[in-house]
Design a protein around this motif. Structure first.
Motif, short mmCIF file in Angstrom:
data_model
loop_
_atom_site.label_atom_id
_atom_site.label_comp_id
_atom_site.label_asym_id
_atom_site.label_seq_id
_atom_site.Cartn_x
_atom_site.Cartn_y
_atom_site.Cartn_z
N ILE A 181 0.75 -1.15 0.04
CA ILE A 181 0.01 -0.01 -0.12
C ILE A 181 0.79 1.25 0.06
O ILE A 181 0.56 2.25 -0.71
N GLY A 182 1.88 1.23 0.83
CA GLY A 182 2.96 2.44 0.93
C GLY A 182 3.50 2.92 -0.45
O GLY A 182 3.53 3.73 -0.93
N GLU A 183 3.93 1.71 -1.07
CA GLU A 183 4.66 1.86 -2.45
C GLU A 183 3.75 2.37 -3.40
O GLU A 183 3.91 3.02 -4.24
N PHE A 184 2.38 1.61 -3.37
CA PHE A 184 1.49 2.36 -4.51
C PHE A 184 1.21 3.66 -4.12
O PHE A 184 0.79 4.47 -5.13
N VAL A 185 0.84 4.09 -2.96
CA VAL A 185 0.48 5.62 -2.72
C VAL A 185 1.84 6.64 -3.20
O VAL A 185 1.63 7.61 -3.87
#
Length: 546
Positions: A181-185
């Motif tokens: 999720i962090g990488e996607f954001v």
């Protein structure tokens, strides 16, 4: 492969693209499906074949196609339908990818969750080219066109970002939901920022953009600059291209001259025509490559994997749309937007619209290019898990949707009667024409009252007469459109006869110019200048119903 062989393949591809376009125009069949079948037919013949280079597609083919689509889209319309666009382009892609991953983990022998999610990320984003080309021909409502466009612009960024995370996990580092999720954001936010930087970086060049040739050069370079900037910053280059295209397309009328827009639009239409044609031919030609590695798998394993992939691709989309559209009406109203008059509206879709949008989910070259980026071996030196099986499943999903849904999309839309109110759209255009003509007359009155020394009263009178004639014609056309019934544009014999008369006059002028040229009375350079004047005059003539 020699340069001569490559040139022959390119020329052959162009010939096939033109021939298929001719067949598609006369049969009503989608060119994308026909080109894919033509590519399969060529792949089964002896002789040289072209293997899809995923990095070449993602770097050289995807940016111009996405940028052109973004220029052609409406930033205002996408903002008005943002809830549905985000639901389809982000949430639905994530749900589809995760469900395919879970299905592989539970039911495909030896498969891992990360490898399944990698496949799901590749096949989750629809390619809207085929659906849009058919949808425009059959007259889909503008709202559905906007949703298909908006989804196609944004879902690639979601899928490619998720694919990167899944491939990293499949190589042995494990799948961490918070990290994903962090990488996607970060990738999404960085892509938006990179796209905005490019869009506003082009603004100081607006003086150059008034020159048609300079404008073309800048426009062709912009998607590659946006993509490379995004990749250099390790964020979503795809999203950077889309955001840059949407912002530049929205502001282009302020920045460029009319001549620049005419030429740039023509160049992008040619780029789209050739790139899309080559892309669909390439899809079909990958059949031998994806079949070659299946010998190591049991038939039951292949059937199970294929069933999970195709089943999720076909079923998750309509189920997701039914679920999201069944939300309480208050949520739709609160999450809706404003129409052109400023009134609030609900973006809830009807059952017919849900069916049409569900069947518009054709997959394309992005799915194949994405799955072909899977490495042959992991960082540890072991073969990438089930790579050949994943390639086959992705190809099958593309083939089933592109050919199956592509060939049946137009009949489905016609059967459901889901088409735009053409008369209402024509009324709106003529009302805008009337407003523009009245604004021109008002400006003439202002200039005449200010008594500019360099303004000739006869010139003002001539322009006033021209605008008044247009205004009368637009008002007459609007009166005719007001009588339209059932959404169809009424045929006005007087209007159609006037158009035929004007075209006949232009044709006679062209013929006379050619006689002058052939008699050596007019040089070719002069002929081209005068022909261009007539071409622009003819281009101003409306087609039926406009």
């Amino acid at each position: 492969m020699s340069a001569e062989t490559m040139l022959l393949l390119v020329l052959g591809a162009v010939a096939v693209i033109v021939a298929v376009r001719w067949v598609a125009d006369r049969t009503g069949l989608p060119a994308a499906a026909l080109l894919t079948l033509a590519g399969i037919g060529y792949a089964l013949l002896p002789g040289p074949n072209v293997t899809l280079d995923p990095h070449l597609v993602l770097t050289l083919v995807l940016p111009p196609l996405l940028y052109s689509a973004a220029l052609d889209s409406s930033l205002t319309a996408i903002r008005r339908n943002l809830r549905t666009v985000v639901s389809l382009s982000v949430l639905l892609v994530l749900v589809t990818a995760v469900l395919i991953g879970v299905g592989f983990d539970l039911f495909v022998t030896g498969a891992t969750l990360a490898a399944g999610i990698a496949l799901g990320a590749a096949v989750a984003p629809p390619d809207p080219v085929a659906a849009l080309s058919v949808g425009r021909k059959v007259g889909l409502p503008p709202k559905l066109i906007t949703l298909i466009q908006g989804e196609g612009l944004l879902n690639d960024a979601t899928a490619l970002t998720l694919l990167t995370v899944a491939v990293t996990a499949a190589q042995g580092e494990g799948f961490s939901t918070p990290a994903a999720i962090g990488e996607f954001v970060v990738a999404a936010a960085g892509g938006v920022a990179a796209g905005l930087a490019v869009a506003f970086g082009v603004r100081p060049l607006r003086r150059l953009r008034r020159d048609p040739l300079s404008s073309n050069a800048i426009s062709l370079a912009t998607p590659f600059v946006a993509y490379l900037l995004g990749e250099a910053l390790h964020v979503s280059g795809v999203l950077a291209v889309v955001v840059a295209g949407l912002v530049i397309g929205h502001n282009t009328p302020y920045w460029t001259s009319g001549a620049s827009r005419l030429q740039t639009d023509a160049v992008w239409r040619l780029v789209d025509f050739l790139l899309e044609g080559i892309v669909f031919l390439l899809i079909g030609q990958q059949l031998p490559t994806v079949i070659r590695g299946l010998g190591q798998y049991e038939t039951s394993t292949i059937l199970t994997a294929a069933g999970i992939t195709v089943g999720c691709v076909l079923l998750v989309r309509p189920l997701w749309m039914l679920l999201t559209e069944s939300l309480p009406r208050s949520m739709h109203s609160r999450l809706g937007g404003q129409d052109l008059d400023g009134a609030r509206f609900s973006d809830r879709l009807s059952v017919r619209e849900i069916v049409v949008l569900s069947w518009a989910g054709t997959r394309g070259v992005i799915s194949l290019a994405a799955i072909f980026t899977l490495p042959l071996v992991t960082d540890s030196g072991a073969p990438f898990p089930d790579r050949d099986l994943l390639l086959f499943c992705a190809f099958l999903a593309v083939l089933v949707t592109l050919v199956g849904q592509g060939l049946t999309f137009a009949p489905l839309v016609r059967a459901l009667g889901c088409r735009a109110d053409q008369a209402d759209e024509a009324r709106l255009r003529n009302q805008a024409r009337i407003a523009a003509a009245e604004a021109g007359l008002a400006r003439l009155e202002t200039m005449q009252s200010e008594e500019h020394d360099d303004v000739d009263d006869r010139a003002i009178a001539t322009l006033r007469a021209q605008l008044t004639h247009r205004l009368d014609r637009y008002r007459h056309r609007l009166d005719v459109l007001e009588t339209a019934e059932g959404g169809d544009i009424p045929l006005s014999p007087t209007y159609e006869a006037a158009l035929r008369l004007r075209r006949a006059v232009i044709a006679a002028q062209r013929e006379e110019l050619l006689r002058w040229r052939d008699a050596a009375r007019l040089p070719d350079e002069g002929l081209r200048i005068l022909e261009r004047e007539l071409d622009h005059e003819e281009g101003l003539l409306p087609s039926r119903g406009r």
